[in-house]
Design a protein around this motif. Structure first.
Motif, PDB file in Angstrom:
ATOM      1  N   HIS A  47       0.817  -1.210   0.000  1.00  0.00           N
ATOM      2  CA  HIS A  47       0.000   0.000   0.000  1.00  0.00           C
ATOM      3  C   HIS A  47       0.858   1.270   0.000  1.00  0.00           C
ATOM      4  O   HIS A  47       0.375   2.352   0.317  1.00  0.00           O
ATOM      5  N   SER A  48       2.125   1.125  -0.330  1.00  0.00           N
ATOM      6  CA  SER A  48       3.035   2.263  -0.438  1.00  0.00           C
ATOM      7  C   SER A  48       4.096   1.923  -1.477  1.00  0.00           C
ATOM      8  O   SER A  48       4.172   0.803  -1.961  1.00  0.00           O
ATOM      9  N   PHE A  49       4.902   2.911  -1.820  1.00  0.00           N
ATOM     10  CA  PHE A  49       6.010   2.683  -2.748  1.00  0.00           C
ATOM     11  C   PHE A  49       7.209   3.502  -2.299  1.00  0.00           C
ATOM     12  O   PHE A  49       7.088   4.407  -1.483  1.00  0.00           O
ATOM     13  N   LEU A  50       8.370   3.133  -2.814  1.00  0.00           N
ATOM     14  CA  LEU A  50       9.599   3.845  -2.487  1.00  0.00           C
ATOM     15  C   LEU A  50       9.881   4.852  -3.581  1.00  0.00           C
ATOM     16  O   LEU A  50       9.744   4.545  -4.762  1.00  0.00           O
ATOM     17  N   TYR A  51      10.272   6.034  -3.174  1.00  0.00           N
ATOM     18  CA  TYR A  51      10.694   7.047  -4.122  1.00  0.00           C
ATOM     19  C   TYR A  51      12.165   7.299  -3.829  1.00  0.00           C
ATOM     20  O   TYR A  51      12.510   7.810  -2.761  1.00  0.00           O
ATOM     21  N   CYS A  52      13.030   6.886  -4.741  1.00  0.00           N
ATOM     22  CA  CYS A  52      14.468   7.023  -4.551  1.00  0.00           C
ATOM     23  C   CYS A  52      14.953   8.312  -5.197  1.00  0.00           C
ATOM     24  O   CYS A  52      14.676   8.567  -6.367  1.00  0.00           O
ATOM     25  N   VAL A  53      15.660   9.115  -4.412  1.00  0.00           N
ATOM     26  CA  VAL A  53      16.220  10.374  -4.903  1.00  0.00           C
ATOM     27  C   VAL A  53      17.660  10.448  -4.424  1.00  0.00           C
ATOM     28  O   VAL A  53      17.913  10.470  -3.223  1.00  0.00           O
ATOM     29  N   SER A  54      18.594  10.453  -5.358  1.00  0.00           N
ATOM     30  CA  SER A  54      20.030  10.519  -5.049  1.00  0.00           C
ATOM     31  C   SER A  54      20.435   9.457  -4.025  1.00  0.00           C
ATOM     32  O   SER A  54      21.179   9.724  -3.097  1.00  0.00           O
ATOM     33  N   GLY A  55      19.902   8.249  -4.177  1.00  0.00           N
ATOM     34  CA  GLY A  55      20.258   7.149  -3.292  1.00  0.00           C
ATOM     35  C   GLY A  55      19.530   7.146  -1.966  1.00  0.00           C
ATOM     36  O   GLY A  55      19.682   6.233  -1.166  1.00  0.00           O
ATOM     37  N   GLU A  56      18.701   8.159  -1.703  1.00  0.00           N
ATOM     38  CA  GLU A  56      17.957   8.215  -0.453  1.00  0.00           C
ATOM     39  C   GLU A  56      16.539   7.713  -0.674  1.00  0.00           C
ATOM     40  O   GLU A  56      15.917   7.979  -1.699  1.00  0.00           O
ATOM     41  N   LYS A  57      16.016   6.991   0.330  1.00  0.00           N
ATOM     42  CA  LYS A  57      14.692   6.376   0.236  1.00  0.00           C
ATOM     43  C   LYS A  57      13.647   7.257   0.911  1.00  0.00           C
ATOM     44  O   LYS A  57      13.841   7.727   2.021  1.00  0.00           O
ATOM     45  N   ARG A  58      12.529   7.450   0.206  1.00  0.00           N
ATOM     46  CA  ARG A  58      11.355   8.110   0.779  1.00  0.00           C
ATOM     47  C   ARG A  58      10.166   7.192   0.547  1.00  0.00           C
ATOM     48  O   ARG A  58       9.953   6.722  -0.568  1.00  0.00           O
ATOM     49  N   VAL A  59       9.394   6.926   1.591  1.00  0.00           N
ATOM     50  CA  VAL A  59       8.229   6.055   1.465  1.00  0.00           C
ATOM     51  C   VAL A  59       6.996   6.921   1.241  1.00  0.00           C
ATOM     52  O   VAL A  59       6.732   7.859   1.992  1.00  0.00           O
TER      53      VAL A  59
END
Length: 135
Positions: A47-59
């Motif tokens: 029910h969520s996804f990962l958003y990767c930005v410059s190697g950092e993870k945001r849920v």
């Protein structure tokens, strides 16, 4: 010579404390490590996804009871047969049959689920979120 002795002493202290060394730090289990910027399935929660930005993870959480569909990179209905409720529809807003407090926004065949503010409900006829009818 002093710098070398100091470096060796710090390494010895780190090793004796059981802290990860430099090699252990390189083998990270971070799902965004080495991946290009973008969206990826969250292995811990559909029910969520990962958003990767410059190697950092945001849920990022999916709205309502939707699940992340990696093939179209949007939150989608779990039982959607086409995988996309907007497939074949014109661009515009549509009623969300599963949640009256949100609506579907179809853009170029992609589905976006948008939440109405507070306890408002979506009315397709006027294309707005409004207070629910009483009575």
């Amino acid at each position: 010579m002093c710098k070398l002795t100091l470096t060796a002493a710090l390494c010895l202290i780190i090793a004796s404390l059981g802290l990860p060394g430099i090699e252990a730090m390189k083998s990270s289990t971070d799902p965004c490590d080495g991946r290009p910027n973008g969206q990826y399935p969250n292995p811990d929660d559909e029910h969520s996804f990962l958003y990767c930005v410059s190697g950092e993870k945001r849920v990022q959480q999916c709205p309502a009871n939707l699940v992340y569909n990696p093939s179209i990179k949007v939150c989608d209905y779990p039982s959607s047969q086409t995988g996309n409720p907007c497939h074949g529809r014109r661009d515009g807003q549509y009623r969300n049959r599963d949640d009256r407090n949100s609506f579907l926004s179809c853009v170029a065949g992609l589905t976006y689920v948008l939440q109405c503010p507070a306890d408002l409900v979506y009315r397709r006829r006027i294309n707005q979120c409004v207070y629910p009818r009483r009575g």
